[in-house]
Design a protein around this motif. Structure first.
Motif, mmCIF file in Angstrom:
data_model
loop_
_atom_site.group_PDB
_atom_site.id
_atom_site.type_symbol
_atom_site.label_atom_id
_atom_site.label_comp_id
_atom_site.label_asym_id
_atom_site.label_seq_id
_atom_site.Cartn_x
_atom_site.Cartn_y
_atom_site.Cartn_z
ATOM 1 N N THR A 123 -14.788 -5.963 18.480
ATOM 2 C CA THR A 123 -15.113 -4.612 18.774
ATOM 3 C C THR A 123 -14.892 -3.627 17.685
ATOM 4 O OG1 THR A 123 -12.947 -4.060 19.191
ATOM 5 C CG2 THR A 123 -14.251 -4.795 20.871
ATOM 6 N N HIS A 124 -14.426 -4.211 16.455
ATOM 7 C CA HIS A 124 -14.455 -3.312 15.244
ATOM 8 C C HIS A 124 -13.595 -1.889 15.552
ATOM 9 C CE1 HIS A 124 -17.200 -5.538 12.324
ATOM 10 N NE2 HIS A 124 -17.315 -6.019 13.784
ATOM 11 N N ILE A 125 -12.555 -2.186 16.366
ATOM 12 C CA ILE A 125 -11.782 -0.967 16.831
ATOM 13 C C ILE A 125 -10.776 -0.562 16.004
ATOM 14 C CG2 ILE A 125 -10.465 -1.719 18.518
ATOM 15 C CD1 ILE A 125 -10.980 0.195 20.486
ATOM 16 N N GLY A 126 -10.283 -1.500 15.055
ATOM 17 C CA GLY A 126 -9.169 -1.362 14.435
ATOM 18 C C GLY A 126 -8.876 0.017 13.599
ATOM 19 N N MET A 127 -9.810 0.344 12.853
ATOM 20 C CA MET A 127 -9.625 1.700 12.141
ATOM 21 C C MET A 127 -9.319 2.762 13.215
ATOM 22 S SD MET A 127 -12.231 3.236 9.220
ATOM 23 C CE MET A 127 -11.569 3.744 7.854
ATOM 24 N N HIS A 128 -10.024 2.964 14.433
ATOM 25 C CA HIS A 128 -9.913 3.806 15.204
ATOM 26 C C HIS A 128 -8.152 3.791 15.877
ATOM 27 C CE1 HIS A 128 -14.074 5.489 15.300
ATOM 28 N NE2 HIS A 128 -14.332 4.297 15.108
ATOM 29 N N LEU A 129 -7.899 2.484 16.039
ATOM 30 C CA LEU A 129 -6.688 2.381 16.604
ATOM 31 C C LEU A 129 -5.654 2.693 15.457
ATOM 32 C CD1 LEU A 129 -7.187 -0.934 18.580
ATOM 33 C CD2 LEU A 129 -6.466 1.088 19.645
ATOM 34 N N ARG A 130 -5.839 2.704 14.247
ATOM 35 C CA ARG A 130 -5.053 2.681 13.272
ATOM 36 C C ARG A 130 -4.784 4.421 13.114
ATOM 37 N NH1 ARG A 130 -1.016 1.683 9.581
ATOM 38 N NH2 ARG A 130 -1.100 3.074 7.935
ATOM 39 N N PHE A 131 -5.815 5.031 13.123
ATOM 40 C CA PHE A 131 -5.734 6.577 12.910
ATOM 41 C C PHE A 131 -5.817 7.237 14.141
ATOM 42 C CE2 PHE A 131 -7.389 4.812 8.859
ATOM 43 C CZ PHE A 131 -6.292 5.119 8.041
ATOM 44 N N GLY A 132 -5.845 6.564 15.279
ATOM 45 C CA GLY A 132 -5.616 7.294 16.633
ATOM 46 C C GLY A 132 -6.687 8.049 16.914
ATOM 47 N N THR A 133 -7.909 7.587 16.430
ATOM 48 C CA THR A 133 -9.236 8.447 17.037
ATOM 49 C C THR A 133 -9.696 8.042 18.389
ATOM 50 O OG1 THR A 133 -10.288 6.816 15.614
ATOM 51 C CG2 THR A 133 -10.033 9.034 14.705
ATOM 52 N N ILE A 134 -8.696 6.900 18.890
ATOM 53 C CA ILE A 134 -8.988 6.625 20.491
ATOM 54 C C ILE A 134 -7.507 6.263 20.849
ATOM 55 C CG2 ILE A 134 -9.202 3.873 19.579
ATOM 56 C CD1 ILE A 134 -10.535 3.870 22.506
ATOM 57 N N SER A 135 -7.111 6.637 22.252
ATOM 58 C CA SER A 135 -5.747 6.249 22.760
ATOM 59 C C SER A 135 -5.723 4.862 22.985
ATOM 60 C CB SER A 135 -5.849 7.409 23.935
ATOM 61 O OG SER A 135 -5.137 6.759 24.808
ATOM 62 N N ILE A 136 -4.520 4.394 22.896
ATOM 63 C CA ILE A 136 -4.336 2.884 23.126
ATOM 64 C C ILE A 136 -4.376 2.718 24.739
ATOM 65 C CG2 ILE A 136 -1.803 3.123 22.747
ATOM 66 C CD1 ILE A 136 -3.634 0.107 21.981
ATOM 67 N N ARG A 137 -3.751 4.019 25.313
ATOM 68 C CA ARG A 137 -3.811 3.750 26.779
ATOM 69 C C ARG A 137 -5.451 3.670 27.444
ATOM 70 N NH1 ARG A 137 0.034 6.819 24.622
ATOM 71 N NH2 ARG A 137 -1.521 8.579 24.707
ATOM 72 N N TYR A 138 -6.049 4.535 26.909
ATOM 73 C CA TYR A 138 -7.533 4.226 27.363
ATOM 74 C C TYR A 138 -8.103 3.007 27.177
ATOM 75 C CZ TYR A 138 -12.619 4.878 27.597
ATOM 76 O OH TYR A 138 -13.851 4.812 27.966
ATOM 77 N N ALA A 139 -7.530 2.424 25.749
ATOM 78 C CA ALA A 139 -8.355 1.043 25.468
ATOM 79 C C ALA A 139 -8.087 -0.016 26.653
ATOM 80 C CB ALA A 139 -8.011 0.709 24.005
ATOM 81 N N ALA A 140 -6.507 0.199 26.736
ATOM 82 C CA ALA A 140 -5.890 -1.090 27.651
ATOM 83 C C ALA A 140 -6.375 -0.617 28.958
ATOM 84 C CB ALA A 140 -4.395 -0.640 27.674
#
Ligand code: FAD
Length: 435
Positions: free
Chosen positions: A228-245
């Motif tokens: 997904t290449h989502i790592g940078m977004h998770l790193r800087f919180g541009t996406i919520s981990i709760r939404y991802a889960a």
């Protein structure tokens, strides 16, 4: 006249307005909320590449947040300095009632925050902190004896059992946006003001939802680029981990959900065992007599080891700031085991280059590959890059993409022979572990 009392919400690696625990709690409190971001000189001064893509990403994100905030007659205060000097200045300027922020588990951050907690308490200012960037933190997942898990599988069992709606519900910060401090827009320091320049590297988009369906079948084939290449977004919180889960659960993407749990796991390893930043989790591994040959390290960094999969991976990293997970495992194993170079050298190189660099996952990944970390597998598992190629890149699509000389049959000869390297590492590791 006494100054208006305000609350400050300090954003760090949670760069979004909605579903943000600290913003939510700050906005629900009585006083108006001023958002703050500090471009921390202690961190920025250590970055060698003045076009660092991560600094660019944060800067762009802050500008975007500021634009969103203008619709609510507010703005984010952005400072460039050390946290100590910025906070001293802020307390001289504003009448601060409480400071809100989200937890950060890295050793530098925990030390910084405990210093700030002390300072604020000496000024009779409340410091309220929240879990935001992972699903379970600190003592939420522990073994029966009250100690932290150090192996993923049993940790994950409990992680899964405990997961329910309560831990995944979002914080509806948006509902309270009318409680931001009304202020004209603040000026945001430019990249140049901070000694940086615009990067030419492409930033990763955020379209992970469409990749979850086929993730489990395709994720291991680097040529498919199916992660997904989502790592940078998770790193800087541009996406919520709760939404991802929640999205993973909605799409029954169990394998992908387990990757998010790996992220939680490594963050908690780092938090419970901060010495692993510089020492092996298993202390005996710090007795290994590394060869640390600088020419071989250079060949590895430049993708010139003569092993096509290793070299393709390093070229992908150098060109894009990203490397596929399967290939990360292969190159890390190759550096530590085939070349007998200290895992800390490779970890530092990845830290400099990876867009999605995450201290906990990087240290965890490197120590796992070397065998000195949180892994039940024995040290004598040595990845064979050729077998890995046969299994995961059988038609050389990934290799030929990143290593054109392979296709032209002009690739350099291997700098070390596999069977010889395997015997050598087994001997050296055995000596260290038996000493
Ligand atoms: C030597 C080595 C170094 C690594 N360094 C990092 C790093 O600095 N930052 C980082 O985020 N990941 C790191 N990883 C883990 C993994 O390789 C990356 O998370 C993944 O490749 C990122 O691509 P993606 O976002 O497409 O992942 P996906 O496969 O789509 O996974 C989604 C997310 O789950 C998390 N995740 C996936 N695998 C792991 C894992 N094994 N450990 C922890 N979290 C995981 C990441 O946040 C990732 O973005 C490393 C792995 C190794 C072997």
């Amino acid at each position: 006249m006494s100054k208006q009392s305000i609350n400050i919400c300090w954003l760090r690696r949670d760069l979004r307005l909605d579903d943000n625990a600290a913003i939510y709690h700050a906005l629900k409190s009585k006083d108006p909320v001023l958002l703050l971001f500090i471009f921390d000189k202690n961190i920025l001064n250590k970055l060698l590449d003045k076009k660092d893509v991560r600094v660019n990403f944060i800067h762009e994100t802050i500008i975007h947040l500021n634009q969103q905030l203008q619709a609510y007659d507010t703005s984010i205060l952005v400072k460039y300095g050390t946290p100590e000097e910025v906070w001293t200045g802020l307390l001289n300027t504003y009448n601060v009632n409480s400071v809100f922020t989200n937890h950060d588990y890295e050793p530098y951050a925990t030390e910084r925050d405990s210093g700030l907690a002390e300072y604020l308490s000496s000024e009779s200012i409340a410091f309220r902190t929240f879990k935001d960037q992972i699903i379970f933190e600190k003592d939420e997942i522990l073994k029966a004896d009250g100690k932290p898990y150090t192996v993923f599988t049993p940790y994950f069992r409990q992680w899964q059992q405990k997961l329910n709606e309560f831990y995944l519900k979002s914080y509806p910060s948006k509902r309270y946006f009318n409680n931001f401090l009304t202020t004209p827009p603040f000026e945001i320091p430019s990249l140049r003001d901070m000694g940086f320049e615009k990067s030419t590297q492409a930033l990763p988009g955020l379209d992970f939802e469409s990749k979850l369906r086929d993730y489990e079948e395709r994720r291991d084939y680097p040529a498919d680029d199916a992660t997904t290449h989502i790592g940078m977004h998770l790193r800087f919180g541009t996406i919520s981990i709760r939404y991802a889960a929640r999205e993973a659960l909605k799409q029954n993407a169990d394998k992908w959900l387990s990757e998010l749990a790996w992220r939680d796991f490594y963050m908690m390893i780092l938090w419970h065992f901060p010495h692993t930043v510089s020492q092996s989790f298993k202390p005996a591994y710090d007795k290994i007599r590394w060869r640390n040959n600088e020419d071989e390290f250079k060949a590895w960094c430049e993708g010139k080891t003569g092993y096509p999969l290793v070299d393709a991976g390093m070229r992908q990293l150098n060109e894009t700031g990203y490397m596929h997970n399967r290939v990360r495992m292969v190159v890390a194993s190759f550096l530590t085991k085939h070349l007998l170079i200290d895992w800390r050298w490779g970890e530092a190189y990845f830290a400099e280059k990876l867009m999605d660099y995450e201290m906990a996952s990087n240290i965890g990944g490197w120590q796992w590959a070397c065998g000195c970390g949180n892994d039940a597998a024995p040290y004598f598992r040595v990845f064979n890059p050729e077998l890995q190629t046969k299994k995961f890149d059988p038609d050389y699509r990934y290799i030929n993409k990143w290593l054109p000389e392979h296709k032209q049959q002009k690739h350099v000869k291997p700098i070390v022979e596999h069977a010889f390297a395997r015997e050598r590492i087994l001997k050296v590791f055995k000596e260290a572990l038996n000493s």
